[in-house]
Design a protein around this motif. Structure first.
Motif, mmCIF file in Angstrom:
data_model
loop_
_atom_site.group_PDB
_atom_site.id
_atom_site.type_symbol
_atom_site.label_atom_id
_atom_site.label_comp_id
_atom_site.label_asym_id
_atom_site.label_seq_id
_atom_site.Cartn_x
_atom_site.Cartn_y
_atom_site.Cartn_z
ATOM 1 N N MET A 130 0.830 -1.204 0.000
ATOM 2 C CA MET A 130 0.000 0.000 0.000
ATOM 3 C C MET A 130 0.867 1.257 0.000
ATOM 4 N N ILE A 131 1.948 1.226 0.783
ATOM 5 C CA ILE A 131 2.840 2.378 0.872
ATOM 6 C C ILE A 131 3.548 2.610 -0.458
ATOM 7 N N GLU A 132 3.981 1.534 -1.096
ATOM 8 C CA GLU A 132 4.628 1.657 -2.406
ATOM 9 C C GLU A 132 3.665 2.291 -3.415
ATOM 10 N N ALA A 155 1.746 8.537 -6.058
ATOM 11 C CA ALA A 155 0.896 9.730 -6.173
ATOM 12 C C ALA A 155 1.700 10.957 -6.588
ATOM 13 N N GLN A 156 3.005 10.908 -6.392
ATOM 14 C CA GLN A 156 3.877 12.010 -6.801
ATOM 15 C C GLN A 156 3.680 12.342 -8.281
ATOM 16 N N GLU A 157 3.313 11.336 -9.064
ATOM 17 C CA GLU A 157 3.142 11.529 -10.503
ATOM 18 C C GLU A 157 1.863 12.300 -10.839
ATOM 19 N N ASP A 210 1.984 19.744 -6.210
ATOM 20 C CA ASP A 210 2.268 20.212 -4.852
ATOM 21 C C ASP A 210 1.871 19.115 -3.868
ATOM 22 N N ILE A 211 2.847 18.342 -3.408
ATOM 23 C CA ILE A 211 2.557 17.193 -2.546
ATOM 24 C C ILE A 211 3.695 17.012 -1.550
ATOM 25 N N GLU A 212 3.359 16.580 -0.355
ATOM 26 C CA GLU A 212 4.385 16.263 0.635
ATOM 27 C C GLU A 212 3.992 15.005 1.398
ATOM 28 N N PHE A 213 4.993 14.332 1.941
ATOM 29 C CA PHE A 213 4.775 13.107 2.701
ATOM 30 C C PHE A 213 5.357 13.269 4.103
ATOM 31 N N ILE A 233 -0.032 14.597 1.658
ATOM 32 C CA ILE A 233 -0.758 15.854 1.831
ATOM 33 C C ILE A 233 -0.619 16.722 0.582
ATOM 34 N N THR A 234 -1.756 17.184 0.074
ATOM 35 C CA THR A 234 -1.788 18.171 -1.004
ATOM 36 C C THR A 234 -2.598 19.363 -0.488
ATOM 37 N N PRO A 235 -2.649 20.467 -1.210
ATOM 38 C CA PRO A 235 -3.434 21.613 -0.739
ATOM 39 C C PRO A 235 -4.924 21.318 -0.585
#
Length: 221
Positions: free
Chosen positions: A105-107, A112-114, A118-121, A169-171
């Motif tokens: 699931m984590i992989e 989702a980066q693709e 604007d995304i952070e983990f 997390i995204t905006p």
């Protein structure tokens, strides 16, 4: 299956509870080559630096080894030494079978980066106050599985067995994946499953294999 247990602390003690045919070794009763000969497999939950002191002995014993020792760096030649000795070892930062299902699931979450500009983990781990390493080896593994840079934080409090979460997390949205160990027995169960697997599964190659790869192959995922 006769188990040589090295490191009979909280988690190691659970191994002895769940599997009666276990010989426990500790500082007062250290393992010797002669004593190990009567066993089929070694399970170690020693702290990492202490485990390093036993690597030569364990290789010489020719026994398969399952180790959950953390907080150390493997010798750079460990894979070569194990293959030369023709022995199989399985290692993991976390022997929870459920945790290793979460790995897939984590992989997937890391991909989702693709989709977002604007995304952070963020990864957070909580453990009992007796755990020395922070962040946990599992938290570091989560970042590896994620395949993305993540902010990692750690907390040591009370007698928490083990808690990890990762947030994407995204905006405009957030996804949070959590794994919580409710009983230390899950790590002992996983280690015993791995011990049985290393003795019976001829497809496991000589050398050092990560537990998650063994689980993934077993589930065909």
């Amino acid at each position: 299956m006769k188990v040589a247990l090295i490191g009979a602390g909280k988690t190691g003690g659970k191994v002895a509870e769940l599997h009666s045919d276990t010989i426990a070794f500790d500082e007062k009763n250290p393992p010797t080559l002669e004593a190990l000969k009567s066993c089929d497999v070694v399970i170690s939950f020693l702290p990492g630096p202490a485990f390093l002191n036993y690597i030569d002995l364990l290789i010489e014993s020719k026994l398969p080894v399952v180790t959950g020792s953390t907080g150390f760096d493997w010798p750079i030649d460990i894979q070569k030494r194990l293959k030369t000795a023709n022995v199989k070892w399985i290692n993991a930062h976390n022997f929870s079978l459920g945790m290793n299902i979460a790995k897939s699931m984590i992989e997937y979450l890391g991909k989702a980066q693709e989709l977002f500009d604007d995304i952070e983990f963020k990864i957070h781990d909580i453990h009992h106050v007796h755990k020395k390493d922070a962040p946990s080896g599992t938290a570091l593994s989560w970042q590896d599985w994620l395949g993305q840079k993540a902010e990692i934080t750690a907390e040591r409090t009370g007698e928490v067995v083990g808690y990890h979460h990762v947030e994407m997390i995204t905006p405009v949205e957030k996804i949070k994946l959590t794994h919580e160990a409710l009983d230390r027995g899950i790590f002992a169960q996983g280690a015993l499953w791995a011990a049985n697997k290393i003795l019976t599964d001829n497809s496991i190659e000589m050398g050092l294999t990560h537990f998650s790869d063994v689980v993934k192959k077993h589930l065909n995922i």
